[in-house]
Design a protein around this motif. Structure first.
Motif, PDB file in Angstrom:
ATOM      1  N   MET A  98      30.015   7.924  12.129  1.00  0.00           N
ATOM      2  CA  MET A  98      30.376   7.028  11.033  1.00  0.00           C
ATOM      3  C   MET A  98      29.385   5.863  10.939  1.00  0.00           C
ATOM      4  O   MET A  98      28.935   5.494   9.856  1.00  0.00           O
ATOM      5  CB  MET A  98      31.794   6.492  11.253  1.00  0.00           C
ATOM      6  N   GLU A  99      29.019   5.298  12.105  1.00  0.00           N
ATOM      7  CA  GLU A  99      28.109   4.152  12.115  1.00  0.00           C
ATOM      8  C   GLU A  99      26.723   4.514  11.593  1.00  0.00           C
ATOM      9  O   GLU A  99      26.021   3.672  11.027  1.00  0.00           O
ATOM     10  CB  GLU A  99      28.011   3.587  13.537  1.00  0.00           C
ATOM     11  N   THR A 100      26.329   5.766  11.819  1.00  0.00           N
ATOM     12  CA  THR A 100      25.003   6.204  11.367  1.00  0.00           C
ATOM     13  C   THR A 100      25.077   6.907  10.013  1.00  0.00           C
ATOM     14  O   THR A 100      24.103   7.536   9.579  1.00  0.00           O
ATOM     15  CB  THR A 100      24.361   7.138  12.410  1.00  0.00           C
ATOM     16  N   GLN A 101      26.260   6.816   9.364  1.00  0.00           N
ATOM     17  CA  GLN A 101      26.483   7.346   8.011  1.00  0.00           C
ATOM     18  C   GLN A 101      26.164   8.844   7.917  1.00  0.00           C
ATOM     19  O   GLN A 101      25.603   9.328   6.934  1.00  0.00           O
ATOM     20  CB  GLN A 101      25.665   6.554   6.983  1.00  0.00           C
ATOM     21  N   GLN A 102      26.545   9.566   8.982  1.00  0.00           N
ATOM     22  CA  GLN A 102      26.387  11.014   8.984  1.00  0.00           C
ATOM     23  C   GLN A 102      27.712  11.657   8.584  1.00  0.00           C
ATOM     24  O   GLN A 102      28.756  11.002   8.597  1.00  0.00           O
ATOM     25  CB  GLN A 102      25.970  11.493  10.378  1.00  0.00           C
TER      26      GLN A 102
END
Length: 906
Positions: A98-102
């Motif tokens: 989620m943090e790396t927008q994957q």
């Protein structure tokens, strides 16, 4: 020359490298092939974890044990490894995505998501292993295991399949702790009870006759969860409650839903609580589930997996009733929004009788932070009742014992009332359950898909499509096999034969049920042997004020920070010194700093020895010493070795640490080196006496290094290496050296003489302090009625006595002088004439005033501790603080009273 100061950071790195190069911690060393084995398995930390104070305490205690037994010549295996920690690891990786927008887990699909988890585990997992090495943990790191590595996975599959074949694993619809955020069942250990300010709503349910017509009577129930009333299937009252006796057997019409439900008699209902009548919602409350089962009230689930109201398509909800449109309109609402709507609807209908404020414990997921729901689902269970019987018998028979032994009672209580164990989890990361289903719902349990396909073909006479159960096993399932799966079970490996059962399990008291009991049950069932002889359960580490550490309070003490500041040895010794059985540890930086000073004290003593020519002699034999002082020091060392060994052996690590500390700081540094200074540094000293003293000092530093090694491995390994440089042949690592062997050495005459000297000086110093003698004042000492032996001792040690007790002169008399404080030292009477030095009358008055203050303070504290309301309301740490203050005041009062007795005799 030794460095001026001890630098833990530099030494720890160097010593760790030496241990690794020398393979110091490997089990099965060739030279120990015939030695007695000793084994411990590490409680596997989560692969996601980092070192916290619980880990630091737990692993320090284990390391003390294994280093001690290694030095006693045993073939030691301390088995390390990590746990895959299903929900925790899955959460870490999902957050990272989620943090790396994957794409999220569901977008990636199971196979790709698991590939990402394994990649994370290889790159970032296992941080804690490096931190354990920094702490000095002497595990056999070459044998590190992971609960999802190939060997352990095979053990898990075989266990599941075998237990299913034996009828001990089965599928059932029961209530579980359900986390609506993660949408999985979780264990009780992952549920955190949080006090919440809420309400208690009182609802009126109308009583109806056989035809379903209202009789005019009502029964009032109270609930903290109005939304679950939609799933009510009964109202329960106590069988002995006169108010409701005539209503038992009748029915009520459930408001909003219009379902007819019975009024049942059940002892679960408490006549003293609320209205005495309780709504029974078997699908949404663990107690209600049991009441429903006893009274044949089937559960109706009104929530979905995300804790939203589920009415559409829910045939159970209707049950032949015709709900109001307002009830049907609740479909799809979040549980908390539905709560508000239900209360409003009941109020509109005049059925809300009362709303009370109510503070109560609400279960929350420890990782998700959301309110946990008791939820009715199909899950896999282990019938642990027959397994529990064997575990109970093993403890009763003494095959396994608990330390402290009071935990046996807790163990018995839990296992005697044990419920089936839910082992399935709705996660992707973990051991996938080895179960396949055909299109008709047929179940095939096998260790591999090929075996499952073969089973299905045998049943159907042809090949059929199979679908694997998507769930994984509870992390505790694989952890329950840890003591033997790590050694190669189910194969009959040499390691399993040599190191299983293990000797000791060290773990926290909080997982006695979740891990200890399950290892006991699985070990006995699968191997016919209890997995360990002794279970040592340690307490919690709290902050310096006694409060439980938590991130929300901001009082978490990071052990890695303390290691950076004070060194691993200081932290380890602190934890050992405070590890009193059954008592939580209060830890703050000041305590660790104090034991860093202890390390500094020893380092400085070793430097003092070096500067005074105290070098090891390869031919030194303690039994040949002639000097009384050296004989006394060796006698005290032998006593300390025995006390430390006894403390470790009986799991009283605080006593062992205290004995080591007392000998090193008080006996060796403060007394022996001080008393030896004239011999080491004086002029005209007998060369033989000086040489013997130098050799004895060096020998004792070696013994101290051995004695302290289990507690302070880095400092002692460094001292061992430095001091051994003078020997003609190199010596190996201290970690592989033998435990000190001084048991046979004792010199009673030396102990009596030097012991008398030390006690006399100590008593004089104490009396001076208690009676407020000015620090710089020199006072006379009179020995009363001294025999020839005492006179001879005084003559031999007069210079030392005068210097260390700050005496002006030493005399002898048949009776104590007037106005003298009297001291009793090992049967000898000594007196300090204080007239003209101290105003005795004023001192008596001062001490009486101080005694009065101490008694008043004790009385004040006793008043609080005797107040039941205070004990009930005050936080645990506040109560503990009051008890400690009382102990301190009581000890102070004893000292004051002793001083008054001395002055009254003057």
């Amino acid at each position: 020359m030794m460095d001026k100061t001890f630098d833990p950071a530099a030494v720890e790195a160097r010593v760790s490298a030496a241990w690794e190069e020398g393979q110091a911690f490997r089990a099965g060393r060739p030279e120990r092939a015939g030695a007695e084995p000793f084994s411990i398995v590490i409680p596997p930390p989560n692969v996601t974890g980092s070192l916290h104070m619980g880990h630091a305490l737990n692993n320090t205690i284990q390391d003390i044990l294994v280093r001690f037994e290694r030095m006693r010549g045993k073939d030691v295996l301390w088995q390390p490894g990590t746990d895959h920690a299903g929900i925790a690891t899955q959460m870490v990786v999902e957050r990272k995505l989620m943090e790396t927008q994957q794409p999220g887990r569901r977008e990636l699909g199971r196979e790709e998501f698991l590939r990402r988890v394994w990649a994370w585990k290889e790159e970032s997992g296992g941080t804690i292993i490096g931190q354990l090495k920094r702490l000095g943990a002497s595990c056999d790191w070459s044998r590190e295991r992971f609960t999802m590595d190939e060997g352990l996975s095979r053990a898990v599959l075989k266990t599941f399949v075998d237990l299913h074949a034996q009828g001990l694993i089965y599928r059932d619809k029961r209530l579980v702790n359900w986390d609506p955020k993660f949408q999985t069942a979780i264990s009780d250990l992952e549920v955190q009870q949080i006090e919440v300010k809420g309400h208690l709503w009182h609802f009126d349910y109308p009583v109806v006759d056989e035809a379903g017509t209202p009789t005019g009577a009502i029964i009032t129930v109270a609930t903290t969860r109005p939304e679950t009333m939609l799933g009510d299937t009964a109202v329960a009252v106590h069988p002995d409650d006169e108010r409701y006796r005539d209503l038992v057997g009748q029915r009520v019409r459930l408001p909003l839903v219009n379902r007819l439900i019975p009024i049942v008699a059940d002892a679960y209902s408490d006549p003293e609580k609320g209205t005495g009548a309780v709504k029974i919602t078997p699908a949404h409350d663990f107690n209600d589930f049991e009441v429903g089962r006893r009274n044949d009230c089937r559960p109706i689930n009104v929530l979905d997996a995300e804790a939203r109201i589920q009415i559409a398509g829910n045939a159970d909800f209707l049950d032949g009733a015709e709900p109001e449109d307002a009830a049907l309109a609740l479909d799809g609402l979040d549980r908390f929004e539905a709560r508000k709507r239900v209360v409003a609807l009941m109020e509109e209908r005049g059925l809300l009788r009362l709303v009370e404020p109510n503070t109560h414990a609400v279960p929350h997921g420890d990782r998700s932070g959301v309110v946990i729901e008791p939820y009715l689902t199909d899950q896999w269970y282990v019938n642990v009742k027959p397994l529990a019987e064997r575990a109970l018998q093993a403890v009763r028979d003494g095959q396994t014992r608990f330390v402290p032994d009071n935990y046996e009672k807790i163990f018995f209580q839990w296992l005697e009332n044990i419920e089936p164990w839910c082992v399935s989890r709705q996660l992707w990361w973990g051991h996938q359950i080895p179960v396949w289903y055909d299109a008709e719902g047929g179940i095939f349990v096998a260790e591999s898909e090929a075996d499952a396909v073969a089973q299905a073909k045998a049943k159907h006479g042809r090949e059929v499509a199979l679908t694997r159960d998507p769930d994984v096993l509870d992390t505790w399932f694989s952890s329950a096999l840890w003591p033997f799966s790590t050694l190669g079970w189910p194969d009959k490996t040499p390691e399993l034969a040599r190191f299983y059962p293990t000797n000791t399990l060290v773990t926290g008291k909080d997982i006695i049920f979740f891990w200890v009991a399950r290892m006991m049950m699985m070990g006995l069932h699968l191997t016919d042997q209890a997995p360990f002889e002794t279970v040592y359960l340690h307490t919690l580490v709290r902050d310096e004020k006694g409060a439980k550490m938590s991130k929300s309070k901001g009082n978490v003490v990071d052990p890695v920070d303390l290691i950076d500041r004070f060194g691993a040895d200081a932290l380890r010794f602190t934890l050992a010194a405070l590890a009193a059985p059954g008592r939580d540890i209060k830890l703050g930086p000041q305590r660790v700093e104090g034991y860093r000073n202890f390390a500094t004290k020893l380092w400085n003593a070793a430097r003092f020895a070096e500067m005074n020519g105290c070098e090891l002699k390869a031919d030194f034999r303690p039994e040949t010493v002639r000097e009384t002082l050296n004989a006394w020091a060796l006698t005290e060392a032998a006593k300390a070795v025995a006390e430390v060994a006894q403390g470790i052996t009986v799991y009283r690590f605080n006593d062992a640490a205290a004995a080591a500390y007392r000998f090193v700081w008080n006996v060796f540094c403060d007394w022996y080196l001080e008393l030896a200074k004239p011999v080491l540094q004086g002029e005209g000293v007998d060369p033989a006496a000086r040489a013997e003293t130098q050799a004895t000092v060096a020998f004792l530093i070696d013994q101290i290094a051995k004695l302290l090694h289990p507690f302070m491995p880095f400092l002692t390994e460094e001292l061992w290496a430095i001091k051994g440089q003078v020997l003609p042949t190199p010596r190996g690592l201290l970690a592989l050296e033998s435990w000190p062997e001084l048991a046979a050495y004792t010199n009673k005459q030396a102990e009596e003489e030097i012991g008398w000297l030390v006690d006399l000086i100590s008593e004089v110093r104490s009396a001076r302090s208690e009676t407020n003698v000015p620090a710089g004042a020199q006072v006379p000492l009179v020995l009363v009625g001294a025999d020839e032996g005492v006179r001879a001792r005084v003559e031999r040690w007069s210079e030392t006595l005068t210097r260390l007790a700050r005496l002006s002169e030493i005399g002898f008399a048949d009776a104590a002088p007037k106005n003298a404080v009297q001291l009793l030292v090992r049967g000898s009477v000594a007196a300090l004439p204080l007239e003209g030095i101290v105003d005795l009358a004023a001192e008596v008055a001062r001490l009486k005033k101080e005694a009065g203050k101490a008694r008043a303070e004790i009385g004040k504290i006793d008043g609080k501790l005797g107040n039941a309301d205070f004990l009930a309301r005050a936080p645990e740490e506040v109560v503990d603080e009051q008890r400690e203050r009382r102990d301190a005041e009581a000890a102070r009062l004893i000292k004051i009273e002793e001083a008054l007795v001395r002055l009254s005799e003057a």
